[in-house]
Design an enzyme around this catalytic site. Structure first.
Site, PDB file in Angstrom:
ATOM      1  N   ASP A 225      35.720  44.462  31.671  1.00  0.00           N
ATOM      2  CA  ASP A 225      36.098  45.491  30.709  1.00  0.00           C
ATOM      3  C   ASP A 225      35.048  45.617  29.611  1.00  0.00           C
ATOM      4  O   ASP A 225      34.432  44.634  29.209  1.00  0.00           O
ATOM      5  CB  ASP A 225      37.459  45.131  30.089  1.00  0.00           C
ATOM      6  CG  ASP A 225      38.100  46.312  29.387  1.00  0.00           C
ATOM      7  OD1 ASP A 225      37.629  47.453  29.559  1.00  0.00           O
ATOM      8  OD2 ASP A 225      39.085  46.104  28.666  1.00  0.00           O
ATOM      9  N   GLY A 226      34.880  46.835  29.126  1.00  0.00           N
ATOM     10  CA  GLY A 226      34.016  47.063  27.973  1.00  0.00           C
ATOM     11  C   GLY A 226      32.705  47.754  28.286  1.00  0.00           C
ATOM     12  O   GLY A 226      31.873  47.936  27.390  1.00  0.00           O
TER      13      GLY A 226
ATOM     14  N   HIS B 160      28.083  51.019  32.783  1.00  0.00           N
ATOM     15  CA  HIS B 160      28.555  50.567  34.094  1.00  0.00           C
ATOM     16  C   HIS B 160      27.425  49.893  34.870  1.00  0.00           C
ATOM     17  O   HIS B 160      27.652  48.884  35.550  1.00  0.00           O
ATOM     18  CB  HIS B 160      29.123  51.746  34.879  1.00  0.00           C
ATOM     19  CG  HIS B 160      30.388  52.314  34.296  1.00  0.00           C
ATOM     20  ND1 HIS B 160      31.489  51.522  34.004  1.00  0.00           N
ATOM     21  CD2 HIS B 160      30.726  53.586  33.939  1.00  0.00           C
ATOM     22  CE1 HIS B 160      32.455  52.284  33.501  1.00  0.00           C
ATOM     23  NE2 HIS B 160      32.013  53.533  33.449  1.00  0.00           N
TER      24      HIS B 160
ATOM     25  N   LEU C  42      31.118  31.042  48.615  1.00  0.00           N
ATOM     26  CA  LEU C  42      31.965  31.727  47.635  1.00  0.00           C
ATOM     27  C   LEU C  42      32.599  32.947  48.269  1.00  0.00           C
ATOM     28  O   LEU C  42      31.930  33.703  48.982  1.00  0.00           O
ATOM     29  CB  LEU C  42      31.119  32.158  46.418  1.00  0.00           C
ATOM     30  CG  LEU C  42      31.801  33.051  45.374  1.00  0.00           C
ATOM     31  CD1 LEU C  42      32.845  32.255  44.594  1.00  0.00           C
ATOM     32  CD2 LEU C  42      30.768  33.658  44.422  1.00  0.00           C
TER      33      LEU C  42
ATOM     34  N   ARG D 266      45.849  41.925  27.506  1.00  0.00           N
ATOM     35  CA  ARG D 266      46.768  42.435  28.532  1.00  0.00           C
ATOM     36  C   ARG D 266      46.150  42.178  29.899  1.00  0.00           C
ATOM     37  O   ARG D 266      44.933  41.985  30.008  1.00  0.00           O
ATOM     38  CB  ARG D 266      47.045  43.927  28.336  1.00  0.00           C
ATOM     39  CG  ARG D 266      45.805  44.806  28.400  1.00  0.00           C
ATOM     40  CD  ARG D 266      46.149  46.279  28.208  1.00  0.00           C
ATOM     41  NE  ARG D 266      44.960  47.124  28.331  1.00  0.00           N
ATOM     42  CZ  ARG D 266      44.163  47.446  27.328  1.00  0.00           C
ATOM     43  NH1 ARG D 266      44.432  47.002  26.103  1.00  0.00           N
ATOM     44  NH2 ARG D 266      43.104  48.211  27.517  1.00  0.00           N
ATOM     45  N   VAL D 267      46.984  42.211  30.932  1.00  0.00           N
ATOM     46  CA  VAL D 267      46.490  41.938  32.285  1.00  0.00           C
ATOM     47  C   VAL D 267      46.134  43.209  33.044  1.00  0.00           C
ATOM     48  O   VAL D 267      45.529  43.150  34.114  1.00  0.00           O
ATOM     49  CB  VAL D 267      47.488  41.089  33.102  1.00  0.00           C
ATOM     50  CG1 VAL D 267      47.649  39.723  32.486  1.00  0.00           C
ATOM     51  CG2 VAL D 267      48.834  41.787  33.228  1.00  0.00           C
TER      52      VAL D 267
END
Length: 267
Positions: free
Chosen positions: A41-42, A58, A152, A215-216
């Site tokens: 986010d951000g 982005h 991974l 928040r999720v």
């Protein structure tokens, strides 16, 4: 519970060093999280603060993902789930949505060689049928060409919403019951989890939330039941190796209780 959350928010990040070597020395390799989830986010805010188009933010966010994936693999963390595009993100301006779709195709093409070299297996989770054909083709290629990755597992959540994931799991279970392949009394948490997009993976031990949001955002709602949260004001494009290590050190300082009185060591 609220007091515990408040106390965790008061844990000053500046108490931790910003030197990668010093942070790595603080980590106990035997107590690393098995599965880390990240809400990226951000990006837009990062760009706007610099007077740049949101698309630049982005692109910068992709670089942060690359660094976190590299470090997770180096440390031996088994799974990393990254929230790339939610079902709600379709409400953004059409030009931004179009750019994000093309950026995903570009990511698949440009990052493939490194992902293979670092033995990363990519799995894309979400309602893939709702994506443009070009994006679905890139997803199929990325999953196919990284299938042998053992170091991974990278879960990229694209057109993902946790409520829809739960609905899809319920529908799949209902079909099996209707067909006589499953009895209602056989349905338990294990059976339900096996019908989620993340089937086969442990639930996340740690959720990292950049940009200071508490928040999720409809991400892994079932899987986050006992996950430790790490919230940082750092915007995702500024989140790199040092910030990831700080989150891991913070995680290892905690004692996990899983709803009981007996304390359990992290990891």
């Amino acid at each position: 519970m609220l007091s515990r959350i408040a106390n965790r928010r008061k844990m000053p990040e500046q108490e931790l060093p910003r030197d990668e070597a010093a942070l790595r020395a603080m980590l106990n390799p035997a107590r690393l999280p098995r599965h880390v989830a990240v809400i990226m986010d951000g990006n837009g805010r990062w760009a706007v603060k610099r007077g740049l188009p949101r698309s630049v933010g982005h692109r910068a966010g992709v670089k942060s993902l690359r660094e976190v994936v590299r470090l997770a693999g180096e440390l031996g963390i088994g799974a990393l789930s990254a929230y790339a595009f939610s079902t709600e993100n379709w409400r953004r301006p059409p030009e931004e949505v179009s750019f994000l779709m093309e950026l995903f195709v570009e990511y698949a093409e440009r990052e493939l060689a490194e992902l293979q070299r670092n033995e990363v297996r990519v799995k894309v989770i979400g309602r893939l049928e709702g994506l443009p054909e070009r994006v679905r083709e890139a997803i199929a290629m990325l999953e196919r060409e990284t299938l042998k990755g053992k170091r991974l597992t990278l879960n990229l959540a694209v057109n993902y919403g946790a409520r829809w994931e739960i609905v899809d799991a319920v529908r799949a279970i209902a079909r099996k019951v209707k067909e006589g392949k499953l009895q209602p009394e056989e349905i338990d948490e294990k059976v339900f989890s096996s019908h989620l997009y993340t089937a086969g993976l442990p639930d996340p031990d740690l959720l990292i939330r950049p940009a200071g949001e508490m928040r999720v955002s409809n991400f892994l709602l079932w899987q986050l039941a006992y996950t430790e949260f790490y919230v940082t004001p750092v915007l995702w494009p500024d989140f790199g190796r040092v910030e990831f290590l700080q989150a891991l050190v913070s995680f290892q300082r905690r004692e996990r209780r899983f709803g009981g009185l007996n304390r359990n060591p992290v990891g």
